[in-house]
Each structure stands twice: as structure tokens, then as C-alpha cells.
Design an enzyme around this catalytic site. Structure first.
Site, mmCIF file in Angstrom:
data_model
loop_
_atom_site.group_PDB
_atom_site.id
_atom_site.type_symbol
_atom_site.label_atom_id
_atom_site.label_comp_id
_atom_site.label_asym_id
_atom_site.label_seq_id
_atom_site.Cartn_x
_atom_site.Cartn_y
_atom_site.Cartn_z
ATOM 1 N N LYS A 13 5.329 11.170 0.405
ATOM 2 C CA LYS A 13 3.767 11.236 0.536
ATOM 3 C C LYS A 13 3.152 11.787 1.904
ATOM 4 C CE LYS A 13 3.037 6.622 -1.257
ATOM 5 N NZ LYS A 13 2.352 5.410 -0.985
ATOM 6 N N GLU A 41 1.912 -7.391 5.256
ATOM 7 C CA GLU A 41 2.096 -8.005 4.147
ATOM 8 C C GLU A 41 0.919 -7.558 3.309
ATOM 9 O OE1 GLU A 41 2.463 -12.114 1.788
ATOM 10 O OE2 GLU A 41 1.999 -12.166 3.777
ATOM 11 N N ASP A 84 -3.044 2.656 -0.885
ATOM 12 C CA ASP A 84 -2.079 1.744 -2.009
ATOM 13 C C ASP A 84 -2.380 2.337 -3.109
ATOM 14 O OD1 ASP A 84 -0.490 -0.649 -2.415
ATOM 15 O OD2 ASP A 84 -2.152 -1.309 -3.355
ATOM 16 N N SER A 85 -1.369 2.196 -4.189
ATOM 17 C CA SER A 85 -1.318 3.131 -5.419
ATOM 18 C C SER A 85 -0.542 2.383 -6.428
ATOM 19 C CB SER A 85 -0.847 4.544 -5.413
ATOM 20 O OG SER A 85 0.286 4.446 -4.807
ATOM 21 N N GLY A 168 9.158 7.212 -9.318
ATOM 22 C CA GLY A 168 8.792 6.195 -9.812
ATOM 23 C C GLY A 168 8.569 6.132 -11.381
ATOM 24 N N ASP A 170 6.702 8.236 -12.864
ATOM 25 C CA ASP A 170 6.063 9.645 -13.501
ATOM 26 C C ASP A 170 6.899 9.909 -14.791
ATOM 27 O OD1 ASP A 170 4.262 10.604 -11.733
ATOM 28 O OD2 ASP A 170 5.744 11.221 -10.163
ATOM 29 N N LYS A 190 1.011 18.641 -9.607
ATOM 30 C CA LYS A 190 0.720 17.321 -9.777
ATOM 31 C C LYS A 190 -0.396 16.955 -8.492
ATOM 32 C CE LYS A 190 2.614 12.724 -9.153
ATOM 33 N NZ LYS A 190 3.687 11.747 -8.598
ATOM 34 N N HIS A 195 -3.909 11.088 -8.748
ATOM 35 C CA HIS A 195 -4.640 9.966 -8.166
ATOM 36 C C HIS A 195 -4.701 10.295 -6.593
ATOM 37 C CE1 HIS A 195 -0.632 9.030 -8.571
ATOM 38 N NE2 HIS A 195 -0.444 7.879 -7.886
ATOM 39 N N ARG A 196 -3.704 10.337 -6.011
ATOM 40 C CA ARG A 196 -3.477 10.593 -4.358
ATOM 41 C C ARG A 196 -4.192 11.749 -3.981
ATOM 42 N NH1 ARG A 196 0.414 7.505 -3.817
ATOM 43 N NH2 ARG A 196 1.810 9.136 -5.200
HETATM 44 P P1 IMP Z 1 2.773 2.265 -2.840
HETATM 45 O O1 IMP Z 1 1.382 2.802 -2.943
HETATM 46 O O2 IMP Z 1 3.483 3.221 -1.838
HETATM 47 O O3 IMP Z 1 2.811 1.046 -2.537
HETATM 48 O O4 IMP Z 1 3.267 2.589 -4.080
HETATM 49 C C1 IMP Z 1 2.993 1.883 -5.303
HETATM 50 C C2 IMP Z 1 4.020 1.944 -6.324
HETATM 51 O O5 IMP Z 1 3.378 2.535 -7.484
HETATM 52 C C3 IMP Z 1 5.217 3.103 -6.110
HETATM 53 O O6 IMP Z 1 6.443 2.434 -5.687
HETATM 54 C C4 IMP Z 1 5.408 3.574 -7.624
HETATM 55 O O7 IMP Z 1 6.005 2.496 -8.413
HETATM 56 C C5 IMP Z 1 4.006 3.470 -8.132
HETATM 57 N N1 IMP Z 1 3.384 4.833 -8.270
HETATM 58 C C6 IMP Z 1 2.376 5.171 -7.191
HETATM 59 N N2 IMP Z 1 2.030 6.556 -7.298
HETATM 60 C C7 IMP Z 1 2.687 6.972 -8.386
HETATM 61 C C8 IMP Z 1 3.104 8.397 -8.636
HETATM 62 O O8 IMP Z 1 2.501 9.239 -8.319
HETATM 63 N N3 IMP Z 1 4.028 8.510 -9.460
HETATM 64 C C9 IMP Z 1 4.735 7.373 -10.008
HETATM 65 N N4 IMP Z 1 4.666 6.150 -9.712
HETATM 66 C C10 IMP Z 1 3.666 6.213 -8.804
#
Ligand code: IMP
Length: 211
Positions: A13, A41, A84-85, A168, A170, A190, A195-196
Site C-alpha cells: 500500500k 481497534e 480503510d477498504s 486479497g 483481486d 490497477k 478504489h484506493r
Molecule cells: P484494510 O483496508 O487494510 O483494512 O484491508 C481491508 C481488506 O479488504 C484487505 O485485507 C483485503 O481483504 C480487502 N481489500 C481491500 N482492497 C483490496 C484490493 O485492492 N484488492 C483485494 N482485496 C482488497
């Protein structure tokens, strides 16, 4: 512009974040760069809430403990960013959503998580397999203000894992335009649609305007 502290320990990231924010004046540091070992948390019910909780939590931790790698600086010298995603699958009432990382337990492999989601969509036709990746980024300014930017990419859940890139979910998240999974895209492709990437470009404008 102030330097940025991005509340993530994820190296993949950070690379994406640095590429997109590189034309800003300030430097971008990760938690690791700053020597911060805080565990916040994330107990919110939306991506935006969790991003805000994380950014404010890190700012509060630094207020109390200082910034280990920069003892001469205070957190007021930085803008704290956190994201957060996750994946929302409409047929599953938007699961796994904010639980994307925790879905079926942190230690379960994505091969198993992906197989489980495909299994739960057995017999569901393409037009009902709609899904999206969502990302919220919170920016906490030295005066305590918090701004949020969100980005999403729409797609559908395929019938099999495809592609070797990304991480993840993808391999099971497919784009309508070309029926390719996001694991089949190059990192540059990508970043351009993700989204990011979208949320980062929006928050960059917020930072540029200083509001
Ligand atoms: P966090 O934002 O680091 O809490 O991650 C959230 C979770 O969402 C990740 O561990 C993945 O499971 C999923 N995720 C978020 N963005 C992606 C992406 O770009 N590709 C695949 N999985 C994603």
C-alpha cells in the site's frame, strides 16, 4: 505543506500511496518509518468511520508517546492519514464489507475466502453478482479537523480465481469493461482505476488546498 504520516504498515500500500502523492511538497512516512507500534481497534461500522478512528487514534497515540523516529518533532508537524477498504458483494448484503480482512478469520487464506464467496454465489447469474471495492481515507490536520475522501470501483464476482497480481480478493473481482479480474491487471493499470487510487487522488486535492 506539512509532512504526512500514513497509518499503514503494509509495504505494498505504501508504494502505491507514495506514487500517487509524490508530487505533493511534503514527505510521506509510514508508521514503520516513524517507529510507531500502535494497535488501534477499528470498531466502526463504515469504511469512513474506521479510517477516521485509525487516523485519530494514531494522532492521539503520538500526542501521548511522541514520535519515536523523530524525537525532535511533534505530531502537530504532520497531517495523519489512514485508510480503510474492503469488498462489498451485493448478493451477500454487502458482506464482507468492513470485515473484509477479518472474514472467516485473519489466518484463513484468501484462496479459502475466495472459494467461500464463489460458493455462496452458486447459481447466481452475472447481473446479480455485482460487487465493488471501496476505500475511505481520513486526513487529520494539526488543529484536529478531519476530512474524508472515498473511492469505489464497480465490478462483479467471477466463477473462478484468475490472475497472479494484486492481493486479497483481486482474483475473484472482475471488471465489466473487459471481463478481466483485477489480479490480471498490471500495478499501473490497477492504480489507475482502483478504489484506493481514486480516494488518494481526491484526498490529494484536499491536502493541496489545505482544507
Ligand atoms: P484494510 O483496508 O487494510 O483494512 O484491508 C481491508 C481488506 O479488504 C484487505 O485485507 C483485503 O481483504 C480487502 N481489500 C481491500 N482492497 C483490496 C484490493 O485492492 N484488492 C483485494 N482485496 C482488497
Amino acid at each position: 505543506m506539512k509532512d504526512i504520516l500514513f497509518a499503514t504498515g503494509n509495504a505494498g500500500k505504501m508504494k502505491e500511496i507514495r506514487e500517487i502523492l509524490e508530487d505533493l511538497d511534503g514527505c510521506v512516512y509510514s508508521l514503520k518509518d516513524a517507529g510507531i507500534d500502535a494497535d488501534i481497534e477499528e470498531n466502526g461500522t463504515t469504511f469512513a468511520q474506521n479510517a477516521k478512528i485509525k487516523a485519530e487514534g494514531i494522532a492521539a497515540w503520538c500526542e501521548k508517546n511522541g514520535i519515536p523516529a523523530f524525537p525532535e518533532k511533534s505530531i502537530r508537524d504532520f497531517i495523519v492519514l489512514a485508510d480503510d477498504s474492503g469488498l462489498e458483494v451485493d448478493w451477500l448484503n454487502r458482506e464482507p464489507g468492513v470485515y473484509s480482512a477479518r472474514y472467516m478469520g485473519h489466518d484463513t487464506s484468501y484462496r479459502e475466502k475466495n472459494a467461500n464467496i464463489i460458493g455462496r454465489l452458486e447459481g447466481v447469474p452475472k447481473e446479480k453478482r455485482t460487487a465493488r471495492f471501496v476505500c475511505a481515507i481520513a486526513a487529520v490536520f494539526p488543529d484536529g479537523r478531519c476530512e474524508i475522501a472515498e473511492g469505489a470501483v464497480e465490478g462483479y464476482i467471477g466463477w473462478e480465481e484468475r490472475g497472479e497480481n494484486g492481493f486479497g480478493y483481486d482474483p475473484i473481482f472482475y471488471l465489466y469493461e473487459n471481463d478481466r479480474s483485477t489480479a490480471e491487471l498490471s500495478p499501473e493499470e490497477k492504480n489507475g482505476i482502483s478504489h484506493r487510487g481514486k480516494a488518494l487522488r481526491k484526498i490529494k486535492e484536499v491536502l493541496r488546498k489545505g482544507k
